[in-house]
Design an enzyme around this catalytic site. Structure first.
Site, short mmCIF file in Angstrom:
data_model
loop_
_atom_site.label_atom_id
_atom_site.label_comp_id
_atom_site.label_asym_id
_atom_site.label_seq_id
_atom_site.Cartn_x
_atom_site.Cartn_y
_atom_site.Cartn_z
N LYS A 1 0.84 -1.20 0.00
CA LYS A 1 0.00 0.00 0.00
C LYS A 1 0.87 1.26 0.00
CE LYS A 1 -2.14 -1.86 3.63
NZ LYS A 1 -3.02 -1.98 4.81
N CYS A 2 1.87 1.28 -0.84
CA CYS A 2 2.86 2.35 -0.89
C CYS A 2 2.78 3.03 -2.26
CB CYS A 2 4.25 1.72 -0.67
SG CYS A 2 5.66 2.80 -0.92
N GLY A 3 3.19 4.28 -2.32
CA GLY A 3 3.24 4.97 -3.60
C GLY A 3 4.19 4.30 -4.58
#
Length: 158
Positions: free
Chosen positions: A35-37
């Site tokens: 769930k990271c950029g």
């Protein structure tokens, strides 16, 4: 002399896997987050894996929740997310810590071999380590380094 092959890591089912199983193969070892950029880097990592796996290249993903809690609590959710959204077929291992008191021994070793710009600590998800066929760490890449930018260095190890 210590190499990455001297370490064991936990698989998602909790069993230990010896990195000796990858002896003689170039490796990309990366701490990941779902769930990271930077999560879209899974696509580039998978592309590298598909292109070079027949040449022996292995990519080893280690989910980490130390940076803004960007990983699922349940490892099955992590692996399902990676497979469904990015077609990841390279090994994803159990969730680990890459910094602090509970740092996984493999990552302690990787950070000692190749320090970052200002310190040896890992600054974010998707820090990548390139390992040669002899188990030696040859390069460390910043989280923002796209997987495709590693390709030239990787092909030198084939």
């Amino acid at each position: 002399m210590t190499t990455v092959y001297d370490f064991e890591v936990k698989k998602t089912n909790g069993e230990l896997k010896s990195l000796k199983d990858y002896e003689g193969k170039p490796l990309i070892i990366v701490n990941t987050a779902s769930k990271c950029g930077l999560t879209p880097q899974f696509k580039g990592l998978q592309e590298l894996y598909e292109k070079y796996k027949d040449s022996g290249v292995e990519i080893l993903g280690f989910p980490c929740d130390q940076f803004n809690n960007q990983e699922f609590d349940n490892i099955e959710e992590t692996t399902e997310f990676c497979q469904l959204n990015y077609g990841v077929s390279f090994p994803i291992f159990a969730k680990i810590d890459v910094n602090g008191d509970n740092t996984d021994p493999l990552f302690t070793y990787l950070k000692e071999q190749k320090k970052g710009i200002l310190s040896k600590n890992i600054k974010w998800n998707f820090t990548k380590f390139l390992v040669d066929r002899n188990g030696q760490v040859v390069e460390r890449y910043a989280p923002t380094t796209e997987p495709g930018k590693i390709e030239d260095d990787l092909t030198k190890l084939l």
